[in-house]
Write a protein that holds these residues in place. Structure first.
Motif, short mmCIF file in Angstrom:
data_model
loop_
_atom_site.label_atom_id
_atom_site.label_comp_id
_atom_site.label_asym_id
_atom_site.label_seq_id
_atom_site.Cartn_x
_atom_site.Cartn_y
_atom_site.Cartn_z
N GLN A 226 0.84 -1.37 -0.05
CA GLN A 226 0.07 -0.19 -0.13
C GLN A 226 0.77 1.27 0.00
O GLN A 226 0.66 2.22 -0.70
N GLU A 227 1.93 1.10 1.02
CA GLU A 227 2.81 2.41 0.80
C GLU A 227 3.68 2.51 -0.45
O GLU A 227 3.55 3.79 -0.97
N VAL A 230 1.05 4.09 -2.76
CA VAL A 230 0.75 5.77 -2.45
C VAL A 230 2.11 6.51 -3.01
O VAL A 230 1.86 7.64 -3.65
N LEU A 233 1.86 7.02 -6.33
CA LEU A 233 0.77 8.10 -7.00
C LEU A 233 1.57 9.43 -6.83
O LEU A 233 0.95 10.35 -7.41
N LEU A 234 2.37 9.56 -5.65
CA LEU A 234 2.73 10.86 -5.49
C LEU A 234 3.92 11.21 -6.39
O LEU A 234 4.53 12.14 -6.24
N LEU B 86 -3.01 14.73 -5.71
CA LEU B 86 -4.12 13.58 -5.90
C LEU B 86 -4.56 13.67 -4.52
O LEU B 86 -3.72 13.59 -3.63
N PHE B 88 -7.68 11.34 -2.14
CA PHE B 88 -8.32 10.11 -2.22
C PHE B 88 -9.24 10.14 -1.29
O PHE B 88 -9.39 10.52 -0.27
N ASN B 92 -5.18 7.62 1.81
CA ASN B 92 -3.90 7.03 1.62
C ASN B 92 -2.96 7.64 2.28
O ASN B 92 -1.89 7.86 1.68
N LEU B 93 -3.06 7.69 3.54
CA LEU B 93 -1.99 8.36 4.49
C LEU B 93 -1.00 7.01 4.93
O LEU B 93 -1.52 5.97 4.71
N LEU B 94 0.07 7.30 5.21
CA LEU B 94 1.04 6.10 5.73
C LEU B 94 0.79 6.21 7.23
O LEU B 94 1.33 7.33 7.75
#
Lengths: 325, 221
Positions: A226-227, A230, A233-234, B86, B88, B92-94
């Motif tokens: 997931q990280e 993300v 995406l960034l 972007l 969401f 979508n935070l870590l």
């Protein structure tokens, strides 16, 4: 009003400081990454410790074998130096001719030194050593032949020593040349085998380290799927995402090498008592050698290299499979 | 060039045959804020993914800030994405990093100097009203606060375009209104914003252009 050259200076300076900034930023990013990857390892420290332990043992086995072979080689070398060839002369050869032959043999470049023992000298020594003086007197004539003790050069290979023995035995005035070296030849063969085995084992266990690191990194990437999505995406590049994992691989290798050194040290302590007994039985002629500074360096480099390779072959494949959806 | 987003006859057909977008042409002016609405499955997400280069169109042309996305190679995608903010639905935070580190991530990715990062992260957190929360972990924040962290992260790079995909989807009406007010403020400072949402009530309460999608077709509102 600034001159043209002044403007150019200004521009160069700006460009220089920008380059310096970006170089500094690059170094800082790598340093941060190096520490961050260590932090990642410590956050899941049980799993990391187990991986490092396995890597350490895998590295310690061939290294330990290498140390054993190295010491045995030195030991065998010392035995080789004490090798002597007994050249038994024909019974009817005059002592003068025997002495002449001994002198001639010394010219052979394979020979270190020779010593002629005439039949009479041999008998005297034997009488003194054995205590059979009276019985030997009763024989009337001397049953012992003249002998030349030939010491081969220390650096002569076992096979060459064998050839020398054969050549000596075929001389006209020589009855027989003998060397009880069969056991030494066997020992050398065994050491050669062990040395090759340590390479083969080293190769196999190196492959094992590569796969252990690869698998650990694969699981790590899976946990961070997931990280990674993300980050992509960034706008994170593949190199940016790959970097901390590569550093993890280096850490695994480095810490694994340290564990291997620790394991070797513990083994040496555990074997210390019996080693000391063995060493003292050689009157100090024998000293146990460890890995040595270069050995330690090679072990650490091997750890780092294998960790890196294990990582590289995993990371590219795994990261390409993760794309944001 | 006044358009920041321009779609020209864009068709997106997914492998398996589903037609998500059918000959869509639309544009967003520089500095404009618009809502993208439609029932679920109408193609809102697909449209957003085409702009974020998460998907590529089957036919047609997408031009963002003067860049024809067909010319952006796979290797150039990261650089392109750094210029688009972007946001969401699920934030979508870590969760293993502080609020500060989450917001700093786009700057770290771009390799900014440490000094600049601190200054710009603080400014972004100030904009969303979370400056006092910078050392907290996202898990300790409410949903609305988490989304504001997400917005701070999207604007910290000063992107020319903000894309929000159902930003209020997990929030109650009051918090949703808060977030929308935040977008309005950001838009007033000149950021172009496209917000995909199915929250019709919220959209109708605000005076912004609506782009409506229906089964992959553009409806003229």
């Amino acid at each position: 009003m600034p001159t043209a050259s002044g403007q150019r200076d200004m521009r160069t300076r700006l460009a220089d400081s920008a380059a310096a900034d970006s170089a500094k930023g690059w170094a800082a990013a790598h340093a941060r990454c190096l520490l961050e990857s260590l932090g990642r390892l410590s956050r899941r420290w049980i799993a990391s410790a187990l991986t490092i332990l396995v890597i350490g043992i895998a590295l310690a086995l061939p290294s330990g074998l290498f140390v054993v072979v190295k010491n045995m080689d030195r030991l065998a070398g010392q035995w080789h130096q004490s090798v002597q060839i007994s050249v038994y002369l024909d019974n009817d050869l005059a002592p003068e001719a025997g002495q002449q032959l001994a002198d001639d043999l010394r010219d052979d470049k394979r020979v270190d030194k020779t010593q002629f023992v005439s039949a009479e000298q041999g008998l005297d020594e034997f009488k003194k050593a054995s205590g059979f003086g009276a019985a030997l007197d009763a024989l009337g004539n001397n049953p012992l032949p003249g002998v030349i003790q030939v010491t081969p050069r220390a650096n002569l290979a076992p096979a060459a020593v064998g050839e020398l023995v054969a050549a000596l035995g075929q001389r006209d005035t020589v009855a027989k040349a003998s060397l009880d070296q069969a056991w030494l030849r066997r020992l050398t063969a065994i050491l050669d085998l062990l040395s090759r085995a340590s390479w083969v084992i080293g190769l196999l266990l190196s492959a094992a380290v590569v796969f252990i690191v690869g698998n650990t990194i694969r699981l790590d990437i899976e946990n961070r799927r997931q990280e990674i999505e993300v980050m992509k995406l960034l706008g994170a590049s593949d190199a940016f995402i790959r970097r901390p994992f590569l550093y993890s691989g280096l850490w695994y290798g480095l810490l694994g090498a340290f564990v291997a050194l620790l394991v070797l040290g513990v083994c040496r302590l555990a074997l210390g008592g019996s080693l000391a007994t063995l060493v003292s039985s050689y009157d100090g002629a024998l000293a146990i050698q460890g890995l040595g500074a270069s050995g330690v360096l090679w072990l650490i480099l091997a750890g780092l290299g294998l960790g890196w390779v294990g990582c590289v072959i995993t990371v590219n494949r795994e990261l390409a499979a993760i794309e944001p959806r | 060039m006044t358009e920041i987003v321009a779609f020209d006859n864009v068709v997106k057909r997914y492998p398996g045959g589903k037609l998500a977008l059918d000959r869509v042409s639309l544009s967003l002016a520089r500095g404009e804020m618009a809502f993208l609405t439609g029932h679920s499955g109408a193609g809102k997400s697909t449209l957003m993914k085409l702009i974020g280069l998460i998907e590529r169109p089957t036919r047609g042309r997408v031009v963002i800030n003067g860049t024809d996305l067909a010319r952006v190679s796979r290797r150039q995608v990261p650089r392109y994405r750094q210029r688009v903010g972007l946001i969401f639905q699920n934030y979508n935070l870590l969760f293993d990093r502080t609020v500060f580190d989450n917001v700093a991530l786009p700057l770290v990715i771009r390799g900014q100097a440490h000094r600049d990062i601190t200054r710009r992260v603080r400014a972004a957190l100030d904009t969303v009203g979370l400056l006092s929360h910078e050392k907290k972990f996202p898990i300790t924040l409410s949903g609305g606060e988490q989304q504001r962290v997400g917005i701070a992260r999207a604007v910290v790079n000063r992107p020319h375009l903000l894309l929000a995909d159902e930003p209020t989807g997990n929030l109650d009406p009051e918090l949703s209104a808060d977030i929308m007010r935040l977008f309005t403020r950001l838009n007033e400072t000149g950021t172009s914003i496209m917000i995909a949402t199915h929250d019709i009530d919220l959209v109708e309460a605000m005076r912004y252009r609506r782009i409506v999608l229906d089964h992959g077709h553009l409806e003229q509102a």
